[in-house]
Scaffold this active site. Structure first.
Site, PDB file in Angstrom:
ATOM      1  N   THR A  23       0.814  -2.635  -3.199  1.00 17.32           N
ATOM      2  CA  THR A  23       0.929  -3.366  -4.467  1.00 17.32           C
ATOM      3  C   THR A  23      -0.441  -3.846  -4.931  1.00 17.32           C
ATOM      4  O   THR A  23      -1.214  -4.350  -4.120  1.00 17.32           O
ATOM      5  CB  THR A  23       1.819  -4.600  -4.255  1.00 17.32           C
ATOM      6  OG1 THR A  23       3.133  -4.138  -4.036  1.00 17.32           O
ATOM      7  CG2 THR A  23       1.787  -5.557  -5.429  1.00 17.32           C
ATOM      8  N   ASP A  33       8.632  -9.949  -4.381  1.00 18.89           N
ATOM      9  CA  ASP A  33       7.850 -11.101  -4.832  1.00 18.89           C
ATOM     10  C   ASP A  33       6.986 -10.793  -6.056  1.00 18.89           C
ATOM     11  O   ASP A  33       6.613 -11.695  -6.810  1.00 18.89           O
ATOM     12  CB  ASP A  33       6.905 -11.549  -3.714  1.00 18.89           C
ATOM     13  CG  ASP A  33       5.949 -10.424  -3.321  1.00 18.89           C
ATOM     14  OD1 ASP A  33       6.406  -9.266  -3.162  1.00 18.89           O
ATOM     15  OD2 ASP A  33       4.731 -10.686  -3.193  1.00 18.89           O
ATOM     16  N   THR A  44       0.672  -9.359  -1.237  1.00 19.77           N
ATOM     17  CA  THR A  44       1.184  -8.001  -1.034  1.00 19.77           C
ATOM     18  C   THR A  44       1.925  -7.995   0.293  1.00 19.77           C
ATOM     19  O   THR A  44       1.724  -8.879   1.123  1.00 19.77           O
ATOM     20  CB  THR A  44       0.028  -6.971  -1.047  1.00 19.77           C
ATOM     21  OG1 THR A  44       0.570  -5.662  -0.849  1.00 19.77           O
ATOM     22  CG2 THR A  44      -0.995  -7.243   0.029  1.00 19.77           C
TER      23      THR A  44
HETATM   24  C1  SD4 Z   1       7.468  -6.011  -2.802  1.00 20.58           C
HETATM   25  N1  SD4 Z   1       5.346  -7.050  -2.374  1.00 20.58           N
HETATM   26  O1  SD4 Z   1       8.131  -5.490  -3.684  1.00 20.58           O
HETATM   27  C2  SD4 Z   1       5.974  -5.836  -2.836  1.00 20.58           C
HETATM   28  C3  SD4 Z   1       5.652  -4.645  -2.033  1.00 20.58           C
HETATM   29  C4  SD4 Z   1       4.235  -4.474  -1.749  1.00 20.58           C
HETATM   30  O2  SD4 Z   1       2.525  -3.113  -1.445  1.00 20.58           O
HETATM   31  O3  SD4 Z   1       3.433  -5.355  -1.609  1.00 20.58           O
HETATM   32  N2  SD4 Z   1       3.821  -3.292  -1.667  1.00 20.58           N
HETATM   33  O4  SD4 Z   1       7.971  -6.623  -1.867  1.00 20.58           O
END
Ligand code: SD4
Length: 333
Positions: free
Chosen positions: A194, A225, A245
């Site tokens: 992310t 999140d 992330t």
């Molecule tokens: C999530 N925080 O949807 C995100 C996923 C993520 O790198 O960080 N991917 O939970």
């Protein structure tokens, strides 16, 4: 239509007025005054700074050059992440992002500016530049979040093109996953990227963006999140900003990015604040061994910090024309 005009014409107008009246009362009354001590206000950063989760040199450079040209923090961050949103090789953001377990790509994003305004879109299909769309929610509607079909229709209304986000490569990877996995979404140490980006412009104002396709092969409708203000991203322009992330469920449970910024408000450095926010997660028991979470933060002095549960997280920084990627510290040895 601007947010203010839209507000005038909707049932929310009444609510807006009530809130405005209450705020005026608060501002003038001294009885309920809150002590808002701010950490690290003395020192101010010199020149613009961009920091972002993971290794995204092109994105930070695009944003950094815009800031150097005098552009504001939010527009620079949105243009910066747009590069990776359009990059089909990046399987965790925008076009080419991994689909949900039914094979549909749905994207989440939020933005927050230095005035404390924010916007978010959740589980959006067929739109690549969801960070820009989140900004439109903030600026063109009386709302903070739009989800699913409503967000998609709003995007077309705003001139965003309809695009197929499922690439041949991500379709193949999904088909492969279906044959061998336990059919359960996992975010482990490898499976995430992310992009959270924080920009400080030449006025010293901070804004940020978070954009993602979420957990690969998630359940349909699952939200992490990243589009949740306070969890995936938080900005307090008196203090600094933070982005997260990793496994969103765990970030949401501790309202992670707000926590990092509030810890800075109470005097911690960005590094100390990121470390404390990670400790809040690992203090909940041994489950942390199975997932990754990482934070990046910046304060008004231009100091940055980053920390993760496990090894493997890094952040990219652009300042004074220099582009660096640095591994973060981590908790689990
Ligand atoms: C999530 N925080 O949807 C995100 C996923 C993520 O790198 O960080 N991917 O939970």
């Amino acid at each position: 239509m601007k947010r203010r005009d839209f507000l005038k014409d909707t049932p929310l107008a009444g609510v807006g007025l009530t809130v405005a009246a209450a705020l005026t009362a608060c501002e003038t009354g001294s009885e309920n005054q809150i002590d808002t001590a701010v950490g690290s206000t003395e020192k101010r950063a010199e020149g613009p700074i961009v920091i972002a989760t993971w290794n995204v040199p092109e994105s930070v450079e695009i944003a950094g050059k815009m800031l150097a040209d005098g552009k504001k923090a939010l527009e620079s961050a949105i243009e910066g992440v747009a590069y990776e949103e359009a990059n089909e090789e990046n399987t965790t953001v925008g076009k080419g992002g991994a689909p949900d377990r039914d094979g549909t790509v749905t994207l989440d994003a939020c933005v927050m500016n230095s005035d404390g305004n924010c916007g978010a879109v959740l589980a959006v299909e067929n739109i690549t530049h969801v960070a820009a769309l989140a900004r439109k929610v903030m600026e063109e509607t009386p709302h903070v979040m739009l989800s699913g079909k409503g967000a998609e229709l709003f995007a077309y209304d705003q001139g965003f093109p309809k695009e197929n986000l499922l690439t041949e490569a991500s379709k193949k990877a999904w088909e492969n996953w279906k044959t061998k996995s336990e059919y359960k979404p996992v975010i482990n140490v490898e499976n995430h990227d992310t992009i959270g980006m924080l920009c400080m412009d030449s006025d010293g104002d901070i804004a940020g963006v978070c954009t993602t396709s979420g957990a690969a092969y998630k359940m349909k409708g699952r939200i992490g999140d990243s589009p949740i203000i306070g969890s995936g991203l938080f900005i307090d322009n008196e203090v600094g900003g933070a982005v997260a992330t990793g496994l969103g469920e765990e970030v949401v449970k501790t309202v992670g990015s707000f926590l990092v910024v509030e810890l800075m408000r109470n005097g911690k450095s960005p590094q100390e604040a990121c470390e404390e926010a990670i400790r809040r997660i690992v203090a909940k028991g041994d489950r942390y061994k199975e997932f990754q979470v990482g934070y990046v933060a910046i304060n008004k002095a231009g100091e940055v910090g980053a920390y993760a549960i496990h090894e493997g997280f890094s952040y990219t920084k652009y300042q004074n024309g220099e582009n660096t990627n640095t591994p973060s510290g981590f908790y689990a040895k």
